[in-house]
Design a protein around this motif. Structure first.
Motif: not given
Lengths: 454, 398
Positions: B104-130
């Motif tokens: 669950p710790m792993l999932l929460v960390s990936y979920g929360a961070g991934g969500l932020v990455e996606v939101i910023f990718g969409i707002i700033r119109k850049h590809p999502i970095n790895e």
């Protein structure tokens, strides 16, 4: 003093499809072209001919208004059939339909004994009018040299370490006398030395080793050891305000021929190589030859890219395009326009990599020849990995910092980090190995342009 | 795999310009390029062929290098649980507890961070970095197993937004993101991030008589405060037999953050990073070198038991090994020059031991040492670059 320089950094890219050492004489292209885009530093080209004019080999076709003395001439005789322009009427190609028998514009002719007595001005005058001058490249910036400059030295690299590069010994075989004469002449153009740099890892032909009156330096190590810019860095690096010239051995032969025979001879031997070529071989033709006849019935398949030059620094051309002014090689490789399922994760030993990251096996077999295509193998990303560019750049230069200085348009940093010492080919390997897939060479050229116009 | 490609191709128009989900193009793109490498070809001028490596593969290598630490960490969470509760358990049972706690710790960390990455990718119109592939895994590995999940989410979001996106995204950050997440949580919620009761997952069970949840660092620190025993003696006198002897400290069957206890597993990770040339061996070696150097220096002074501790103990207690291998080597936040990497790593080692031994408020030094040196890395680089410039200038004036 001649020097021996051992380079450790760098990377040899071995590709499938090296040209077999035989020369085909039977292919005669119909058209030849001069491409103003080949000439770096040409700012305002002005045409001297129009469609329908007849020209001889060595007749002027155009000049640059910023350096009006230097004429760009026809490689062959014939009729100017088309002047091709692009957007905003930018001059792209001047096409000539070649005569069956080439006629030459006559230039001053000398005997060997007279060569020593020709003055510098006479040499310069003949060189700038005949069309050879654009082969003199100036460092810094890698642009066409200014005949009014007095270079601190002239550098000639006698070997090409690029992938699938033509063997310069082979294509200049039998030209020893012209080569020596050419060297004798260019020696008069500089108050400094003329450096001829040979490959110490291979047998050096007498064409280069037996010459007199120049410094012969030996270079050992992987590519880019054959790049003249790397060699200059280790022999007599270019500092701010200094100018040096570079020249290819082929141009030296042309100069010798110009003065001994009185003709501008643009005939050259070039290689058609690459994994998509059926029979990679050498051909005899002239500068600016149309490539269509060389590749006809000579391709493995249809989805290919034609490159004038080598795979690291070359330029894509059409199947009816023309051999570049400075090139002795047409490379044909597969176009990489395909998707690959989990291509970023799959272990692979068929793709070459400088890196060893998960699943990249090529480091285990350094001698294998690879069949690479034009796929970028990933998308452009921010700079993340560090220390890799430095490992393929055998110079005391920090490429990452230089590139970042260019991106930030920081003139002071560009200068102090060594932009005067590099041109595109010197950082071409950085572009190849870049994890983040940046176009390092075009970024560098933008930086050089900024410096030129600052 | 053609049918997957066909499905993706069918969806594509919806995400392209003018499509219904135009805004989410980069989300679609991220998914597509995850499954299929793109059909991009090189530009018409310049390098016509490219190296087979890409950032995804590079990041994946780091993730693979962390897997030994993750799996061992999961087992150890279970192992600590069962020795604390005094039960005898099989390997499977221990692993199960570990998975139950860590996944669950792993999932929460990936979920929360991934969500932020996606939101910023969409707002700033850049590809999502790895880059987040690595960060998302690092964060749970450096936290105590009892960390509440909402804190993990909060810490991750804070770190990704403030430490990374605010600086311009992947490749631009000054501070190591995982370390920022941990530092944020440490200072914001000290009760859940320090003390003796957070390092062992107990669940609803009550611990056995004599149980202590103190970490090796706390044992060493307490020994220096009491001043009656040497650190080694104090470690030998633990509540559970041989818990803190050198071998066990090296293997890592001790209480601590999820993934950082085992030096052996960190070294396996280091071997993977060094062989693949993804992590800088210069940094890894110099961190260890710096820690040993500082340990010896303290030995010379020997003012208290912690200072007198044999230097090699510094390498096996706390999170030094894990930090040296996975945190200090982050290429973006480390020194970028090769010479700078030696200095950067060495100072991390020195500072870690200095903070451990001298600062009573905070026993683990690696976190602050890495963050501090992250800040100083550009300065180190500045001087290395300056030296390069000076060599060039000197050449010109001779």
């Amino acid at each position: 003093m001649s020097k021996f320089v051992k380079l450790k950094k760098g990377f040899n890219i071995k590709l499938v499809g090296a040209a077999k050492k035989e020369i085909v004489d039977s292919v005669h292209p119909e058209t030849f072209a001069l491409k103003p885009s080949d000439f770096l530093g040409m700012e305002r080209p002005k045409l001297l001919v129009s469609e329908g004019d007849n020209v001889k080999a060595g007749s002027p076709l155009l000049f640059d208004k910023t350096k009006p003395d230097v004429l760009y001439t026809a490689p062959v005789s014939g009729e100017v059939v088309e002047i091709k322009r692009g957007e905003k009427r930018r001059l792209l190609e001047i096409r000539i339909l070649a005569d069956k028998q080439i006629q030459y514009q006559p230039f001053d002719k000398y005997t060997i004994s007279e060569i020593n007595n020709i003055s510098k001005d006479q040499i310069l005058k003949q060189l700038v009018t005949c069309g050879i001058w654009p082969k003199f490249i100036q460092r810094p910036y890698g642009i066409i040299a200014n005949p009014q400059d007095s270079p601190k030295a002239i550098f000639i690299s006698a070997f090409d370490s690029h992938p699938l590069a033509p063997d310069l010994d082979f294509i200049l075989k039998g030209q020893d006398q012209y080569f020596q004469t050419g060297l004798d002449l260019i020696k008069k153009l500089t108050p400094g030395k003329v450096h001829l740099n040979v490959d110490s890892d291979a047998e050096v032909s007498p064409l280069f080793s037996a010459v007199r009156g120049v410094e012969i330096n030996k270079f050992s190590g992987p590519h880019p050891s054959g790049n003249v810019g790397v060699q200059i860095h280790h022999l007599d690096p270019i500092n701010k305000g200094e100018v040096a010239w570079t020249l290819s051995p082929y141009a030296v032969v042309q100069i010798g021929k110009l003065f001994l025979e009185g003709v501008y001879d643009a005939s050259k031997i070039f290689a058609v190589a690459g994994s998509s070529v059926k029979e990679p071989r050498y051909y005899r033709t002239y500068d600016g030859a149309c490539i269509d006849k060389f590749i006809k019935d000579n391709l493995q398949h249809e989805n290919v890219r034609f490159i004038s030059g080598n795979v690291l620094t070359g330029e894509r051309i059409a199947s009816t395009g023309y051999l570049g002014f400075y090139h002795h090689l047409i490379t044909v490789i597969t176009e990489g326009d395909y998707h690959e399922f989990l291509g970023w994760l799959k272990p692979t030993s068929s793709k070459l990599s400088f890196h060893r990251a998960l699943g990249l096996m090529s480091f285990m077999n350094r001698n294998k020849e690879y069949d690479l295509d034009t796929n970028t193998c990933g998308e452009e990303r921010a700079f993340v990995q560090t220390g890799v560019f430095e490992r393929v750049t055998p110079m005391d230069i920090l490429p990452t910092h230089l590139i970042k200085a260019i991106m930030a348009e920081d003139y002071d940093d560009m200068e102090t980090l060594g932009i005067y010492e590099v041109v595109e080919e010197d950082l071409a390997l950085c572009e190849f190995v870049d994890v983040s897939k940046h176009n390092i060479q075009s970024i560098l050229r933008q930086g050089i342009d900024l410096m030129i116009h600052s | 795999m053609k049918f997957v490609k066909d499905i993706l191709d069918k969806q594509r128009p919806m995400f392209q310009k003018g499509g219904r989900f135009e805004k989410f193009y980069y989300l679609f793109e991220a998914g597509e390029t995850f499954m299929f490498t793109p059909d991009h070809t090189t530009d018409s001028k310049g390098a016509q062929i490219r190296d087979a490596v890409d950032l995804k593969r590079l990041m994946m290598t780091v993730v693979i290098a962390m897997i030994p630490c993750l799996i061992y960490g999961m087992w150890n969470v279970g192992h600590q649980h069962f020795i604390a509760t005094g039960e005898v358990a099989s390997l499977g049972q221990k692993l199960w507890v570990g998975v139950y706690v860590v996944l669950p710790m792993l999932l929460v960390s990936y979920g929360a961070g991934g969500l932020v990455e996606v939101i910023f990718g969409i707002i700033r119109k850049h590809p999502i970095n790895e880059g987040f592939l690595v960060t998302g895994m690092l964060i749970p590995l450096v936290l105590p197993p009892t960390t509440p999940l909402w804190q993990i989410a909060l810490g991750t979001i804070f770190a990704v937004v403030i430490a990374k996106e605010a600086f311009g995204g992947t490749g631009m950050n000054v501070l190591n993101i995982a370390m920022t997440a941990r530092a944020f949580l440490y200072f914001a919620y000290p009760a859940q991030m320090s003390g003796e009761n957070v390092w062992t997952y107990l669940g609803d069970a009550t611990p056995v008589e004599g149980y202590s949840g103190a970490t090796s660092l706390a044992v060493a620190y307490n020994a220096s405060v009491e001043g009656t025993h040497t650190v080694v003696a104090a470690m030998g006198d633990s509540w559970y037999a041989n818990l803190y002897d050198f071998k066990n400290l090296f293997l890592g069957a001790i209480p601590g953050s999820v993934g950082e206890t085992s030096v052996l597993m960190a070294l396996i990770g280091a071997a993977i990073l060094i062989v693949t040339e993804v992590g800088s061996w210069k940094i890894i070696f110099s961190v260890f070198g710096g820690a040993l150097f500082m340990g010896y220096l303290f030995n010379l002074f020997g003012l208290n038991a912690f200072m007198e501790m044999p230097p090699h103990y510094h390498l096996v207690i706390g999170g030094l090994a894990f930090g040296a291998v996975f945190m200090a080597t982050d290429p973006v936040t480390a020194a970028h020059t090769e010479r700078g990497k030696w200095i950067y790593g060495f100072l991390i080692g020195v500072l870690t031991v200095l903070i451990r031994v001298v600062n009573p408020a905070y026993p683990e030094g690696i976190m602050l040492a890495v963050l501090l040196m992250n800040v100083f890395a550009p300065l180190i680089d500045f001087y290395v670059v300056q030296a390069n410039k000076k060599r060039r200038l000197k050449r010109a004036t001779i």
